[in-house]
Write an enzyme that holds these catalytic residues in place. Structure first.
Site, mmCIF file in Angstrom:
data_model
loop_
_atom_site.group_PDB
_atom_site.id
_atom_site.type_symbol
_atom_site.label_atom_id
_atom_site.label_comp_id
_atom_site.label_asym_id
_atom_site.label_seq_id
_atom_site.Cartn_x
_atom_site.Cartn_y
_atom_site.Cartn_z
ATOM 1 N N GLY A 157 17.467 -31.536 95.776
ATOM 2 C CA GLY A 157 17.858 -32.727 95.049
ATOM 3 C C GLY A 157 17.711 -33.955 95.927
ATOM 4 N N CYS A 158 17.453 -35.092 95.303
ATOM 5 C CA CYS A 158 17.186 -36.308 96.087
ATOM 6 C C CYS A 158 18.418 -36.777 96.854
ATOM 7 C CB CYS A 158 16.638 -37.412 95.186
ATOM 8 S SG CYS A 158 17.657 -37.804 93.742
ATOM 9 N N ASN A 159 19.584 -36.814 96.198
ATOM 10 C CA ASN A 159 20.805 -37.199 96.903
ATOM 11 C C ASN A 159 21.138 -36.193 98.000
ATOM 12 O OD1 ASN A 159 21.503 -39.478 95.162
ATOM 13 N ND2 ASN A 159 21.950 -37.946 93.604
#
Length: 366
Positions: A157-159
């Site tokens: 995931g990006c976060n």
């Protein structure tokens, strides 16, 4: 050697960014581009910036259009890619290398998946973060070895990428308390996806900042905890307060992570130097170490504009003496290092290529 790649979910933001990188990759040719609701349209209607691919007709996302490729990239919503992958594995012919940009294959804990996503668990694939430390490492190697020997890649995931890259050197070195982590992230609107929702319209977004998934509900929390445990945190020791905030920019994540320091830092004559040395051991001094993670010079802070459109993360760490905490800031492009560049970087390892092949490292300005 040249490989062919199909991209499922090609009309979304993540799919478009994957296509942008693959179009310039010297050893990958783009095959089918697929989607569901937009099947039958031309790709240029959704991604006018992909001029060389604009006339491609979007096919349905089904095994018929995806089989026969060497690689299939799944840029699909959570809960969807697992079913598509299962169908491909049951189809006739060789199963391609599968790269999932969604969430379906990231978590190793089925109970955590059920708690945060509430759908059937699809199983874990090799985690697509080459720089992920394993217990005892100061330079990431074990994750790269796993990626070099896999045909199933789960892109982070990006976060998760921003927080993991910020915190893992301190966790691995035992310099910060993983039981009291706090992360606040400024996130660009492309991180919320392409689906039209009232709170994502320009009249609501411009000039405003909006928190979301507050109070421990964000689905990236168990993934961050999983990564920090891989990096050396004791089982069940990670406690994370995680608050993302949508801010009026198209791309980017600026993650500010704070954590109390251990006595090895607070009891030293130069706490800043102790912290910086730990991050340098992992990422190297400025201009060295990890090719896609830049530990900035002391006093220089990450900004999202400097990494927009790239597969690079910038990191800085400092000691807040008044609060007794380490402050670590990481900037990434959520569609770049946060998604598509991570997919290409990991795919390169699986193909036996230099991992930065086709990854953009220079940004644009202003």
């Amino acid at each position: 050697m040249t490989w062919t790649a199909a991209v499922a979910g090609a009309t979304g933001y993540a799919g478009g960014e994957v296509l942008r990188l693959l179009a310039a990759h010297p050893q990958i040719e783009i095959g089918a581009v697929t989607a569901n609701a937009s099947a039958g349209t031309r790709l240029g209607q959704h991604h006018p910036h992909l001029i060389g691919l604009a006339d491609r007709v979007v096919a349905p996302t089904d095994p018929e259009h995806l089989v026969g490729h060497d690689i299939v990239v799944l840029a699909l919503p959570h809960g969807v890619s697992g079913a598509v992958a299962a169908a491909l594995e049951q189809a006739d012919g060789p199963t391609p290398i599968l790269v999932d940009c969604g969430a379906d294959h990231r978590l190793t804990d089925a109970a955590a998946w059920q708690r945060f996503y509430g759908t059937d668990y699809a199983g874990a694939w090799t985690y697509g973060m080459p720089e992920l430390l394993h217990t005892g490492e100061t330079v990431a190697g074990a994750q790269r070895e796993q990626l070099a020997n896999t045909r199933r890649i789960a892109v982070p995931g990006c976060n998760v990428t921003a927080v993991t890259l910020a915190a893992q050197p301190g966790v691995a070195a035992g310099l910060i308390d993983p039981g009291r982590l706090n992360a606040v992230l400024a996130v660009g609107y492309s991180g919320a996806g392409k689906a039209l929702k009232p709170h994502l319209t320009a009249s609501e977004a411009l000039g405003s900042a909006q928190p979301y998934a507050v109070g421990g509900t964000h689905r990236h929390i168990p993934e961050i905890i999983q990564n920090l445990q891989v990096a050396g945190a004791a089982p069940d020791s990670v406690r994370l307060s995680f608050t993302p905030v949508l801010v009026p920019m198209s791309r980017g994540i600026l993650a500010t992570v704070t954590a109390p320091v251990t006595a090895a830092v607070s009891g030293s004559d130069d706490p800043d130097a102790v912290l910086r040395q730990a991050w340098e051991r992992v990422y190297g001094p400025t201009g060295a170490g990890e090719a896609l993670i830049h530990l900035l010079s002391a006093g220089v802070w990450p900004v999202t504009g400097a990494v927009a459109g790239t597969g690079v993360a910038t990191v800085q760490v400092a000691y807040d003496a008044a609060a007794g905490v380490a402050v670590i800031i990481c900037a990434i492009d959520n569609l770049g290092k946060g998604t598509a560049s991570a997919a290409v970087q990991s795919l390169n390892l699986a193909l036996g290529l230099p991992e930065t092949t086709g990854v953009i490292t220079e940004g644009v300005a202003p």
